[in-house]
Design a protein around this motif. Structure first.
Motif, PDB file in Angstrom:
ATOM      1  N   LEU A  61     113.519  59.328 -12.832  1.00 37.87           N
ATOM      2  CA  LEU A  61     113.044  57.879 -12.896  1.00 37.87           C
ATOM      3  C   LEU A  61     111.729  58.215 -13.493  1.00 37.87           C
ATOM      4  O   LEU A  61     110.682  58.979 -13.063  1.00 37.87           O
ATOM      5  N   PHE A  62     111.189  57.400 -14.325  1.00 34.83           N
ATOM      6  CA  PHE A  62     109.660  57.253 -14.960  1.00 34.83           C
ATOM      7  C   PHE A  62     109.178  55.773 -14.555  1.00 34.83           C
ATOM      8  O   PHE A  62     109.962  54.829 -14.711  1.00 34.83           O
ATOM      9  N   GLY A  63     107.841  55.765 -14.212  1.00 31.47           N
ATOM     10  CA  GLY A  63     106.964  54.776 -14.248  1.00 31.47           C
ATOM     11  C   GLY A  63     105.922  54.621 -14.855  1.00 31.47           C
ATOM     12  O   GLY A  63     104.868  55.507 -14.590  1.00 31.47           O
ATOM     13  N   PHE A  64     105.808  53.722 -16.025  1.00 29.09           N
ATOM     14  CA  PHE A  64     104.563  53.618 -16.881  1.00 29.09           C
ATOM     15  C   PHE A  64     103.917  52.463 -16.477  1.00 29.09           C
ATOM     16  O   PHE A  64     104.262  51.384 -16.567  1.00 29.09           O
ATOM     17  N   SER A  65     102.549  52.856 -16.219  1.00 26.53           N
ATOM     18  CA  SER A  65     101.628  51.545 -16.016  1.00 26.53           C
ATOM     19  C   SER A  65     100.784  51.111 -16.975  1.00 26.53           C
ATOM     20  O   SER A  65     100.826  51.851 -18.041  1.00 26.53           O
ATOM     21  N   VAL A  66     100.322  49.820 -16.855  1.00 25.75           N
ATOM     22  CA  VAL A  66      99.796  49.165 -18.038  1.00 25.75           C
ATOM     23  C   VAL A  66      98.372  49.821 -18.445  1.00 25.75           C
ATOM     24  O   VAL A  66      97.991  49.983 -19.623  1.00 25.75           O
ATOM     25  N   ASP A  67      97.747  50.543 -17.504  1.00 24.77           N
ATOM     26  CA  ASP A  67      96.454  51.323 -18.109  1.00 24.77           C
ATOM     27  C   ASP A  67      96.713  52.871 -18.131  1.00 24.77           C
ATOM     28  O   ASP A  67      95.774  53.548 -18.275  1.00 24.77           O
ATOM     29  N   GLY A  68      97.908  53.249 -18.589  1.00 20.67           N
ATOM     30  CA  GLY A  68      98.267  54.689 -18.894  1.00 20.67           C
ATOM     31  C   GLY A  68      98.761  55.673 -18.031  1.00 20.67           C
ATOM     32  O   GLY A  68      98.681  56.828 -18.367  1.00 20.67           O
ATOM     33  N   MET A  69      98.954  55.226 -16.918  1.00 22.28           N
ATOM     34  CA  MET A  69      99.450  56.156 -15.859  1.00 22.28           C
ATOM     35  C   MET A  69     100.933  56.341 -15.790  1.00 22.28           C
ATOM     36  O   MET A  69     101.562  55.239 -16.367  1.00 22.28           O
ATOM     37  N   LEU A  70     101.558  57.548 -15.568  1.00 19.29           N
ATOM     38  CA  LEU A  70     102.778  57.750 -15.480  1.00 19.29           C
ATOM     39  C   LEU A  70     103.232  58.635 -14.111  1.00 19.29           C
ATOM     40  O   LEU A  70     102.481  59.531 -13.903  1.00 19.29           O
ATOM     41  N   ILE A  71     104.227  57.990 -13.479  1.00 15.53           N
ATOM     42  CA  ILE A  71     104.702  58.759 -12.466  1.00 15.53           C
ATOM     43  C   ILE A  71     106.353  58.933 -12.622  1.00 15.53           C
ATOM     44  O   ILE A  71     106.822  58.082 -13.077  1.00 15.53           O
ATOM     45  N   GLN A  72     106.655  60.120 -12.286  1.00 14.27           N
ATOM     46  CA  GLN A  72     107.952  60.622 -12.603  1.00 14.27           C
ATOM     47  C   GLN A  72     108.614  61.295 -11.525  1.00 14.27           C
ATOM     48  O   GLN A  72     107.839  62.032 -10.696  1.00 14.27           O
ATOM     49  N   THR A  73     109.782  61.340 -11.459  1.00 15.12           N
ATOM     50  CA  THR A  73     110.614  62.334 -10.484  1.00 15.12           C
ATOM     51  C   THR A  73     112.014  62.502 -11.466  1.00 15.12           C
ATOM     52  O   THR A  73     112.409  62.002 -12.049  1.00 15.12           O
ATOM     53  N   ASN A  74     112.664  63.499 -10.779  1.00 14.04           N
ATOM     54  CA  ASN A  74     113.797  64.038 -11.399  1.00 14.04           C
ATOM     55  C   ASN A  74     114.604  64.877 -10.493  1.00 14.04           C
ATOM     56  O   ASN A  74     114.064  65.272  -9.670  1.00 14.04           O
ATOM     57  N   THR A  75     115.929  65.002 -10.800  1.00 17.36           N
ATOM     58  CA  THR A  75     116.800  66.078  -9.891  1.00 17.36           C
ATOM     59  C   THR A  75     116.544  67.339  -9.927  1.00 17.36           C
ATOM     60  O   THR A  75     116.897  68.114  -9.064  1.00 17.36           O
ATOM     61  N   GLY A  76     115.971  67.767 -10.997  1.00 16.40           N
ATOM     62  CA  GLY A  76     115.526  69.290 -11.313  1.00 16.40           C
ATOM     63  C   GLY A  76     114.736  69.711 -10.196  1.00 16.40           C
ATOM     64  O   GLY A  76     114.523  70.909  -9.882  1.00 16.40           O
ATOM     65  N   SER A  77     113.627  68.956  -9.712  1.00 13.48           N
ATOM     66  CA  SER A  77     112.608  69.326  -8.915  1.00 13.48           C
ATOM     67  C   SER A  77     112.634  67.999  -7.727  1.00 13.48           C
ATOM     68  O   SER A  77     112.782  66.894  -8.120  1.00 13.48           O
ATOM     69  N   ARG A  78     112.258  68.380  -6.742  1.00 13.39           N
ATOM     70  CA  ARG A  78     112.169  67.442  -5.450  1.00 13.39           C
ATOM     71  C   ARG A  78     110.755  67.039  -5.409  1.00 13.39           C
ATOM     72  O   ARG A  78     110.319  66.483  -4.180  1.00 13.39           O
ATOM     73  N   PHE A  79     109.982  67.249  -6.461  1.00 16.20           N
ATOM     74  CA  PHE A  79     108.552  66.773  -6.393  1.00 16.20           C
ATOM     75  C   PHE A  79     108.130  65.706  -7.489  1.00 16.20           C
ATOM     76  O   PHE A  79     108.976  65.669  -8.508  1.00 16.20           O
ATOM     77  N   CYS A  80     107.151  64.869  -7.210  1.00 16.63           N
ATOM     78  CA  CYS A  80     106.843  63.976  -8.278  1.00 16.63           C
ATOM     79  C   CYS A  80     105.908  64.451  -9.249  1.00 16.63           C
ATOM     80  O   CYS A  80     105.211  65.379  -8.956  1.00 16.63           O
ATOM     81  N   GLY A  81     105.793  63.893 -10.529  1.00 14.36           N
ATOM     82  CA  GLY A  81     104.959  64.324 -11.481  1.00 14.36           C
ATOM     83  C   GLY A  81     103.952  63.183 -11.604  1.00 14.36           C
ATOM     84  O   GLY A  81     104.383  62.093 -11.501  1.00 14.36           O
ATOM     85  N   VAL A  82     102.745  63.410 -11.897  1.00 14.46           N
ATOM     86  CA  VAL A  82     101.800  62.497 -12.468  1.00 14.46           C
ATOM     87  C   VAL A  82     100.971  62.742 -13.593  1.00 14.46           C
ATOM     88  O   VAL A  82     100.768  64.006 -13.986  1.00 14.46           O
ATOM     89  N   GLY A  83     100.741  61.638 -14.582  1.00 17.30           N
ATOM     90  CA  GLY A  83     100.362  61.834 -15.804  1.00 17.30           C
ATOM     91  C   GLY A  83      99.912  60.827 -16.501  1.00 17.30           C
ATOM     92  O   GLY A  83      99.569  60.011 -15.958  1.00 17.30           O
ATOM     93  N   SER A  84     100.102  60.875 -17.821  1.00 16.91           N
ATOM     94  CA  SER A  84      99.369  59.667 -18.423  1.00 16.91           C
ATOM     95  C   SER A  84     100.171  59.586 -20.046  1.00 16.91           C
ATOM     96  O   SER A  84     101.117  60.298 -20.323  1.00 16.91           O
ATOM     97  N   TRP A  85     100.201  58.358 -20.432  1.00 15.58           N
ATOM     98  CA  TRP A  85     100.736  58.056 -21.875  1.00 15.58           C
ATOM     99  C   TRP A  85      99.665  57.218 -22.611  1.00 15.58           C
ATOM    100  O   TRP A  85      98.901  56.870 -22.085  1.00 15.58           O
ATOM    101  N   ARG A  86      99.989  57.241 -23.781  1.00 15.06           N
ATOM    102  CA  ARG A  86      99.284  56.343 -24.727  1.00 15.06           C
ATOM    103  C   ARG A  86     100.102  55.958 -25.915  1.00 15.06           C
ATOM    104  O   ARG A  86     100.950  56.697 -26.151  1.00 15.06           O
TER     105      ARG A  86
END
Length: 156
Positions: A61-86
């Motif tokens: 699952l990915f969640g992209f915010s309007v201000d460029g933030m990205l939150i993600q999780t996936n079945t391959g790891s049990r941890f969330c990722g934090v990042g950005s997009w443009r």
């Protein structure tokens, strides 16, 4: 210009993990996309399939915010990722995130992902890029190409 290091954006992005934060982004994504027919934006929530270089697939699952933030999780790891997009005109966007793995003994590694995405429709994208895994001492454990397909979803 989207600033991936915006402190308020980081706090707002982390707030996505609670309550209705991720759900409200889907509505904003639809508004952002309808406001500009020339530039599609990934703002909102996405169900993704990640295909690794060896053919292994993972769901996420990915969640992209309007201000460029990205939150993600996936079945391959049990941890969330934090990042950005443009945005990457005319029909795509670039994103990256970091995810750290821990066990009972502490920090194991950090995974850094960078992908370039192209929309196939307002509700679907495909991206390709690489993931680089770093050991606690900063040495590279591996680099692996991957492919992601995403399907936008909203409140059911």
């Amino acid at each position: 210009m989207i600033n991936p290091f915006n402190r308020r954006g980081l706090i707002a992005g982390l707030g996505l993990l609670g309550g209705f934060g991720l759900l409200s982004l889907s509505a904003r994504g639809a508004e952002a996309n309808s406001a500009s027919a020339k530039l599609l934006l990934p703002v909102g929530t996405w169900a993704v399939t990640i295909t690794l270089d060896d053919g292994t697939t993972e769901r996420g699952l990915f969640g992209f915010s309007v201000d460029g933030m990205l939150i993600q999780t996936n079945t391959g790891s049990r941890f969330c990722g934090v990042g950005s997009w443009r945005p990457q005109p005319p029909n795509g966007f670039v994103y990256g995130f970091r995810s750290q793995a821990f066990d009972d003994s502490g920090f194991i590694f950090e995974l850094r992902i960078k992908h370039e995405a192209t929309f196939s429709s307002p509700s679907a994208f495909t991206s390709t890029g690489t993931g680089t895994s770093y050991a606690p001492d900063g040495s590279v454990l591996f680099v692996s190409p991957s492919r992601v397909t995403g399907q936008r979803y909203a409140i059911d």
